[in-house]
Design a protein around this motif. Structure first.
Motif, PDB file in Angstrom:
ATOM      1  N   HIS A  51       0.833  -1.200   0.000  1.00 33.63           N
ATOM      2  CA  HIS A  51       0.000   0.000   0.000  1.00 33.63           C
ATOM      3  C   HIS A  51       0.872   1.256   0.000  1.00 33.63           C
ATOM      4  N   ARG A  59      -4.909   7.417  -7.609  1.00 37.74           N
ATOM      5  CA  ARG A  59      -3.701   6.589  -7.686  1.00 37.74           C
ATOM      6  C   ARG A  59      -2.591   7.320  -8.437  1.00 37.74           C
ATOM      7  N   GLN A  60      -2.913   7.943  -9.522  1.00 36.21           N
ATOM      8  CA  GLN A  60      -1.907   8.671 -10.292  1.00 36.21           C
ATOM      9  C   GLN A  60      -1.322   9.836  -9.485  1.00 36.21           C
ATOM     10  N   GLN A  70      -6.850  -0.920  -5.999  1.00 34.90           N
ATOM     11  CA  GLN A  70      -5.733  -0.499  -5.161  1.00 34.90           C
ATOM     12  C   GLN A  70      -6.085   0.628  -4.208  1.00 34.90           C
ATOM     13  N   ASP A  71      -7.234   1.264  -4.383  1.00 35.79           N
ATOM     14  CA  ASP A  71      -7.614   2.325  -3.459  1.00 35.79           C
ATOM     15  C   ASP A  71      -8.219   1.724  -2.194  1.00 35.79           C
ATOM     16  N   HIS A  84      -1.240  10.061  -6.230  1.00 34.98           N
ATOM     17  CA  HIS A  84      -0.484   9.512  -5.097  1.00 34.98           C
ATOM     18  C   HIS A  84       0.894   9.022  -5.532  1.00 34.98           C
ATOM     19  N   LEU A  85       0.957   8.407  -6.686  1.00 35.64           N
ATOM     20  CA  LEU A  85       2.251   7.928  -7.168  1.00 35.64           C
ATOM     21  C   LEU A  85       3.203   9.073  -7.476  1.00 35.64           C
ATOM     22  N   SER A 104     -10.867   6.607  -8.305  1.00 37.63           N
ATOM     23  CA  SER A 104      -9.762   5.797  -7.779  1.00 37.63           C
ATOM     24  C   SER A 104      -8.536   5.881  -8.689  1.00 37.63           C
ATOM     25  N   ARG A 105      -8.768   5.833 -10.004  1.00 41.17           N
ATOM     26  CA  ARG A 105      -7.644   5.917 -10.946  1.00 41.17           C
ATOM     27  C   ARG A 105      -6.932   7.268 -10.838  1.00 41.17           C
ATOM     28  N   ARG A 125      -9.248  12.564  -1.454  1.00 41.01           N
ATOM     29  CA  ARG A 125     -10.134  11.398  -1.370  1.00 41.01           C
ATOM     30  C   ARG A 125     -11.436  11.768  -0.653  1.00 41.01           C
ATOM     31  N   SER A 160     -12.962  -0.040  -7.210  1.00 46.22           N
ATOM     32  CA  SER A 160     -12.503   0.236  -8.571  1.00 46.22           C
ATOM     33  C   SER A 160     -12.361  -1.014  -9.431  1.00 46.22           C
TER      34      SER A 160
END
Length: 704
Positions: free
Chosen positions: A185, A367-368, A238-239, A370-371, A363-364, A196, A244
């Motif tokens: 995670h 994720r982007q 992954q969230d 966050h990365l 969620s997508r 979020r 998702s």
């Protein structure tokens, strides 16, 4: 603390005051001075509150503890009395021939050890802290890092003595798991958590608007919260919060709850006039829906005829009783319900599909982001369970401000404030100290607490008491009895806010892991141990829980025991309860009647004291699922069951108006609707616990 990510901690534990300039060199200083260079002490002593000071009277150094106001001539020794984990010194071993607080020959500092009290000597009066001028603090003084988050250590000690706390973090675990690689995670970040929270709020608004626009109804109560729980059972995305990657896309939980409110929401009826109005509204709404939708001629004919017949009967008969109206409503639902559901099916499926697609898109994007801001093979070695570890190192976190308003800690980040009471704030500090391994100086503590509180605030929802029933917990006395009699040291469904033990499973491993979480229970695979399971009342989650129980008990030959607390819903019965009652691992079952036991509120970290407990409006089934070795070690004997039953007895009458939740698909009245007036006035008595199943060792292949 020395790091700028922490808020300014005010109070007597936050700074050391230098002596007043008017103090004479002949008396002891009013308080230790920190104007000198940083004392050369080990980091452990500095974090425990010790600092090296100079006595002008005795002309020699001494050591002062800012947490306990203790002074020593000799270098203090750790291990004799830890003021953090044991603030009152209850567990400290007394020293021989001296003060009980000191060991290894340490002596308390006196004003003078050789000089007697003569006629010219006098005792100086120590001024109160409020009279000390802050201007006497040297601007160049750099106090050591402060790890005490309460403004007053004395207040902390007083709180522990006067108020009974709702946790016991000293109970060691007996849950054994196979050692595994760190979780993949992404670490929490306030910026991501804020985004979020905004996206989840936006998703709730979309759900509300879709229900109004397409069906003309309000969203079923807490159906969005149950949708999150149901989706997480099958979600492979992954969230940690937003679903998702789910199959099927259309949620059975959301579809069922929206369909139950079509054409109108049915509620529990108390009076005849309410039943008459409800019957009229249902007939009118059914007729209006069938006229406005693309229905078949047969469906249109059946619904219109029944609706018009009902309205004619209402105009003609004014002497009907409440039961007559309810019987007529049930007949109308049976005749019109299938046709109304058929014309609404595509629209409701569109609502469920749209909400899921929006969630996947959010969620997508998260994720982007966050990365941008920031697997080893499985192990077979058996170890005691430990908190979730993240494989991705945490980046530097932005500053979160902290201040206290009476008994409430307020944490603010970019204008967004979250709150928690002092007791639970101190609890989070202890959990963090026990569980976190990458932040020994607590530099990221406030940022992670903010993320934790914001995450659960978003999951609860913004309505009054919304979501709190899904986070309810057992009373303290029941946890104590479970630990004494059945060796329970682990909660399968908890959070850092409502846990009793320091080892537990929770919904969000990415943030809860820093506070002791072992991850989601459906991903937790213990080999042995004794566990308590009080799942959120979501049918899909409870059903998946039973499947996981069966797999774990079947695979392990070590002592393994699960004591499960679920609502005793019988009309209709839930699949999870039916499966557990038919399981070959069921050793015993208790039934605690409604209104004769209570739960602790899911908002215990912020609610008022008189709202801390609520009576359960439904019965609770307590089931003991154990393999053979677990039954031998923790058998539910009559003596053990008697103590557990006594622990369930409510200690005092509660005045809270909260009620425990139920499933949304029961009509015409919800299980979580308000109880009857005659039920509310019942005098609380000891639980009349009904027991089932013989206490006999079971063969490996079936039940007794």
């Amino acid at each position: 603390m020395s790091n700028d990510s922490q808020g300014l901690v005010k109070g007597e534990a936050a700074m050391l005051i230098s002596p007043s300039a008017s103090a004479s060199s002949q008396g002891p200083p009013l308080s230790p001075s920190t104007a000198t260079k940083t004392p050369e002490l080990p980091d452990e002593l500095v974090q425990a509150g010790w600092s090296k000071c100079w006595s002008r009277r005795e002309n020699r150094p001494y050591y002062f503890n800012r947490f306990t106001n203790q002074s020593l001539w000799e270098v203090p020794v750790l291990g004799q009395h830890d003021v953090i984990s044991d603030p009152l010194g209850l567990n400290a071993a007394p020293a021989e021939g001296g003060d009980s607080n000191l060991g290894n020959g340490q002596r308390k500092r006196r004003s003078s050890e050789e000089q007697g009290v003569g006629p010219n000597s006098f005792k100086r009066t120590k001024p109160r802290p409020s009279t000390i001028q802050t201007s006497s603090v040297s601007a160049e003084a750099t106090p050591p890092p402060v790890t005490c988050w309460w403004p007053s250590r004395r207040f902390n000690q007083m709180f522990v003595v006067l108020f009974r706390i709702y946790w016991d973090l000293d109970i060691q675990t007996n849950a054994v798991i196979r050692e595994h690689a760190p979780a993949a995670h992404l670490p929490p970040h306030p910026e991501i958590e804020l985004q979020r929270a905004q996206l989840v709020t936006k998703l709730r608004q979309h759900y509300h608007e879709l229900c109004h626009q397409r069906e003309g109804i309000d969203p079923p109560r807490e159906s969005f919260n149950r949708w999150l729980l149901e989706r997480k059972v099958i979600d492979k995305g992954q969230d940690p919060l937003l679903p998702s990657d789910c199959e099927p896309v259309i949620s059975p939980s959301m579809f069922r709850e929206v369909m139950n409110d079509i054409p109108i929401r049915l509620s529990r009826i108390k009076y005849k006039e309410e039943a008459r109005k409800l019957l009229f509204k249902y007939a009118e709404a059914a007729k209006k829906m069938i006229d406005s939708r693309n229905a078949s001629p047969e469906s249109r004919k059946v619904v219109k005829w029944n609706a018009e017949d009902t309205m004619s009967w209402l105009r003609r008969d004014h002497s009907a009783s409440k039961e007559d109206y309810m019987d007529r409503l049930e007949h109308l639902r049976q005749q019109c319900g299938p046709h109304v559901a058929a014309v609404a099916k595509d629209s409701v499926e569109g609502i469920c599909s749209k909400i899921y697609q929006l969630s996947a898109e959010y969620s997508r994007r998260l994720r982007q982001t966050h990365l941008k801001a920031c697997a080893s093979p499985p192990q077979s070695r058996l170890v005691y369970c430990y908190p979730v570890r993240l494989s991705v190192p945490s980046p530097p976190l932005p500053r979160v401000e902290l201040h206290f308003e009476n008994d409430v800690a307020c944490l603010r980040f970019r204008g967004e404030m979250v709150k928690v009471n002092r007791g639970h704030f101190s609890k989070l500090e202890l959990l963090y100290r026990y569980s976190c391994i990458d932040d020994p100086r607590f530099e990221k503590f406030l940022s992670r607490v903010w993320c934790l509180l914001k995450r659960y605030q978003v999951m609860f929802g913004s309505g009054a008491n919304e979501g709190t029933g899904l986070q309810g917990a057992l009373p303290v006395s029941v946890f104590e009895a479970l630990n004494r009699q059945f060796g329970v040291s682990f909660e399968c469904f908890a959070s850092p806010l409502n846990c009793y033990y320091k080892q537990f499973c929770s919904a969000f491993p990415d943030i809860d892991g820093f506070f002791g979480s072992r991850g989601p229970f459906l991903s937790f695979c213990p080999v042995s141990g004794s566990f308590e399971a009080n799942p959120p009342f979501c049918e899909e989650l409870m059903d998946a829980m039973v499947t996981h129980f069966e797999d774990l008990l079947d695979q392990s030959s070590e002592p393994l025991s699960f004591i499960v607390f679920v609502p005793e819903w019988r009309d209709p019965v839930t699949p999870a309860l039916t499966r557990m009652e038919a399981s070959r691992f069921l050793r015993h079952q208790l039934s605690v009647p409604a209104y004769e036991h209570e739960y602790r509120s899911g908002s215990q970290h912020i609610c008022k004291r008189d709202e801390m407990y609520y009576r359960a409006v439904h019965g609770t089934a307590v089931l003991f699922l154990q393999n053979d070795a677990g039954f031998v070690k923790w058998a539910p004997t009559p003596e053990r069951l008697a103590e557990l039953t006594a622990a369930y007895r409510p200690s005092l009458p509660r005045t809270s108006s909260l009620s425990s939740p139920g499933p949304a698909h029961i009509v015409p009245g919800d299980r979580d609707s308000a109880p009857k007036a005659s039920d509310r006035t019942q005098t609380p008595v000891a639980p009349s616990v009904h027991t089932h199943n013989a206490l006999l060792p079971l063969p490996a292949g079936g039940r007794a």
